[in-house]
Write an enzyme that holds these catalytic residues in place. Structure first.
Site, PDB file in Angstrom:
ATOM      1  N   ARG A 162      -8.758  66.100 146.733  1.00 36.45           N
ATOM      2  CA  ARG A 162      -8.720  67.416 147.372  1.00 36.45           C
ATOM      3  C   ARG A 162      -7.432  68.094 146.912  1.00 36.45           C
ATOM      4  O   ARG A 162      -6.341  67.554 147.117  1.00 36.45           O
ATOM      5  CB  ARG A 162      -8.725  67.298 148.903  1.00 36.45           C
ATOM      6  CG  ARG A 162      -8.626  68.667 149.609  1.00 36.45           C
ATOM      7  CD  ARG A 162      -8.517  68.469 151.121  1.00 36.45           C
ATOM      8  NE  ARG A 162      -8.246  69.729 151.789  1.00 36.45           N
ATOM      9  CZ  ARG A 162      -9.162  70.551 152.267  1.00 36.45           C
ATOM     10  NH1 ARG A 162     -10.445  70.244 152.134  1.00 36.45           N
ATOM     11  NH2 ARG A 162      -8.831  71.682 152.859  1.00 36.45           N
TER      12      ARG A 162
ATOM     13  N   HIS B 218     -16.407  73.593 146.802  1.00 32.24           N
ATOM     14  CA  HIS B 218     -16.229  72.732 147.981  1.00 32.24           C
ATOM     15  C   HIS B 218     -17.593  72.115 148.323  1.00 32.24           C
ATOM     16  O   HIS B 218     -18.172  72.403 149.375  1.00 32.24           O
ATOM     17  CB  HIS B 218     -15.701  73.572 149.145  1.00 32.24           C
ATOM     18  CG  HIS B 218     -15.097  72.776 150.259  1.00 32.24           C
ATOM     19  ND1 HIS B 218     -15.023  71.405 150.254  1.00 32.24           N
ATOM     20  CD2 HIS B 218     -14.549  73.172 151.450  1.00 32.24           C
ATOM     21  CE1 HIS B 218     -14.448  70.993 151.373  1.00 32.24           C
ATOM     22  NE2 HIS B 218     -14.161  72.036 152.107  1.00 32.24           N
TER      23      HIS B 218
ATOM     24  N   GLN C 203     -18.575  70.272 151.773  1.00 28.54           N
ATOM     25  CA  GLN C 203     -18.729  71.175 152.917  1.00 28.54           C
ATOM     26  C   GLN C 203     -20.131  71.777 152.940  1.00 28.54           C
ATOM     27  O   GLN C 203     -20.741  71.919 154.003  1.00 28.54           O
ATOM     28  CB  GLN C 203     -17.686  72.290 152.859  1.00 28.54           C
ATOM     29  CG  GLN C 203     -17.819  73.325 153.982  1.00 28.54           C
ATOM     30  CD  GLN C 203     -17.542  72.757 155.354  1.00 28.54           C
ATOM     31  OE1 GLN C 203     -16.515  72.149 155.572  1.00 28.54           O
ATOM     32  NE2 GLN C 203     -18.466  72.976 156.295  1.00 28.54           N
TER      33      GLN C 203
ATOM     34  N   ASP D 138     -15.073  82.577 156.491  1.00 23.47           N
ATOM     35  CA  ASP D 138     -14.000  81.623 156.198  1.00 23.47           C
ATOM     36  C   ASP D 138     -12.673  82.357 156.343  1.00 23.47           C
ATOM     37  O   ASP D 138     -12.626  83.585 156.440  1.00 23.47           O
ATOM     38  CB  ASP D 138     -14.175  81.083 154.767  1.00 23.47           C
ATOM     39  CG  ASP D 138     -13.236  79.929 154.436  1.00 23.47           C
ATOM     40  OD1 ASP D 138     -12.640  79.361 155.371  1.00 23.47           O
ATOM     41  OD2 ASP D 138     -13.104  79.605 153.247  1.00 23.47           O
TER      42      ASP D 138
ATOM     43  N   CYS E  90     -16.324  76.958 158.194  1.00 17.98           N
ATOM     44  CA  CYS E  90     -15.942  75.620 157.732  1.00 17.98           C
ATOM     45  C   CYS E  90     -14.677  75.095 158.418  1.00 17.98           C
ATOM     46  O   CYS E  90     -14.378  73.906 158.301  1.00 17.98           O
ATOM     47  CB  CYS E  90     -15.784  75.611 156.219  1.00 17.98           C
ATOM     48  SG  CYS E  90     -14.688  76.868 155.551  1.00 17.98           S
TER      49      CYS E  90
ATOM     50  N   ARG F  82     -19.685  66.851 158.486  1.00 21.30           N
ATOM     51  CA  ARG F  82     -18.870  66.481 157.324  1.00 21.30           C
ATOM     52  C   ARG F  82     -18.864  64.958 157.175  1.00 21.30           C
ATOM     53  O   ARG F  82     -18.949  64.438 156.062  1.00 21.30           O
ATOM     54  CB  ARG F  82     -17.421  66.981 157.484  1.00 21.30           C
ATOM     55  CG  ARG F  82     -17.219  68.471 157.455  1.00 21.30           C
ATOM     56  CD  ARG F  82     -17.592  69.110 156.138  1.00 21.30           C
ATOM     57  NE  ARG F  82     -16.967  68.493 154.978  1.00 21.30           N
ATOM     58  CZ  ARG F  82     -15.692  68.677 154.581  1.00 21.30           C
ATOM     59  NH1 ARG F  82     -14.899  69.486 155.287  1.00 21.30           N
ATOM     60  NH2 ARG F  82     -15.230  68.096 153.503  1.00 21.30           N
TER      61      ARG F  82
END
Length: 332
Positions: free
Chosen positions: A108, A135, A138, A231, A272, A317
């Protein structure tokens, strides 16, 4: 489940077919049901994975760590100051060292190029926990959540509000195009996804039946939407100086009651996380002092409403990341 994943990295959804993504989602649902029923075992006992973080995270780290532990694996965490990658040691060399010690690598951080190099040189599966472009883990969690709420993905009208050319806008558009969801980016025109990526996604949409739309009109964006998604407006690592510009540009795209009113009656709200929906954080209070705003990309009344499924997403997740690791390492 088709054995198409063994030894394979998970870097972007562009690498996978609709059938393969559906397989991962089905496996995620099965693993979730087993965990909730207390029926878990340790099918990957003896395996070792490393979590390589250049960017801190709550959900990504916890999902990978708990997921790996649930599967019986040992986990090593290397935080932003935990390795010499890119400083005293090249990414290629780091990849070859970690590949000799671990069965899988999660990354990440910042550049998509970094996770691509890790996958090319490590010799083991590498999983993208977030980069500047994509991503993908996600998106799997988001899609599992949509399936749980609506029973399907095909034909879902999905609208993303805000900065649509960031990693989330890119990945949601890609996933929608592959899976047959109608994707709308509701954002200032200069924050729409890259034209080359739009072109690629339009080709994918032809095969799946998805429709891609782009608008600056918030009412048009919300109309007939089954899912409203947003987001944060400023990502981790960006300078504080960009806040004023982003707020001025994106405040018209804040998800509030008026936006939700124009969506379908059964529409859900997704994010998210983390979200700036009140003043209960250091950043939230600082924004209030500087700009007089109680909330940024989503208002408190929407975030805490019955339409909000953000914590279902957060839990998912775990289950989807566990599915990715299982599929990459189990080989059955």
């Amino acid at each position: 489940m088709r054995n198409n994943f063994y030894g394979k990295s998970f870097l972007t959804l562009l690498d996978f077919t609709k059938e393969e993504i559906n397989d991962l989602l089905s496996l995620s649902a099965k693993l979730k049901a087993k965990k909730h029923a207390g029926l878990e075992c340790s099918p990957l006992k003896g395996k070792n994975v490393v979590l390589l973080f250049e960017k801190d995270s709550t959900r990504t780290r916890c999902a990978f760590q708990v997921g790996a532990n649930d599967l019986g694996m040992n986990v090593t965490y290397l935080g932003p100051t935990g390795s010499q990658m890119g400083k005293k040691e090249s990414i290629k060399d780091t990849a070859r060292v970690l590949g000799r010690m671990f069965d899988g690598i999660e990354y990440r951080g910042y550049k998509q190029e970094t996770v691509d190099i890790l996958a090319e040189y490590s010799g083991v599966p590498v999983w993208n926990g977030l980069t500047d472009k994509y991503h993908p883990t996600q998106i799997l969690a988001d899609f599992l959540t949509i399936i749980e709420k609506f029973g399907h993905l095909e034909g879902i009208n999905f609208t993303y509000f805000g900065d649509a050319h960031n990693n989330m806008g890119n990945s949601l558009m890609i996933g929608s195009a592959i899976m047959g969801m109608n994707f709308t980016a509701c954002a200032p025109m200069d924050l729409w996804p890259n034209k080359d990526l739009i072109s690629k996604c339009n080709e994918l949409a032809k095969a799946s039946g998805a429709k891609l739309n782009f608008t600056e009109d918030v009412i048009e964006g919300a109309k007939n939407a089954d899912v409203i998604y947003t987001d944060v407006w400023v990502s981790m690592g960006e300078p504080e100086s960009v806040w004023k510009e982003r707020i001025e540009k994106l405040f018209p795209y804040q998800v509030n009651k008026n936006i939700m009113k124009h969506a379908n009656e059964t529409a859900i709200f997704m994010h998210c996380l983390p979200a700036f929906h009140n003043r209960e954080t250091v950043v939230g209070e600082d924004i209030f002092k500087k700009f007089g705003l109680d909330a940024l990309e989503v208002t408190e009344d929407v975030f805490e409403s019955k339409q909000s499924v953000v914590f279902d997403e957060a839990e998912n997740r775990l289950h989807t990341i566990k599915a990715v690791m299982y599929a990459s390492l189990k080989g059955e």
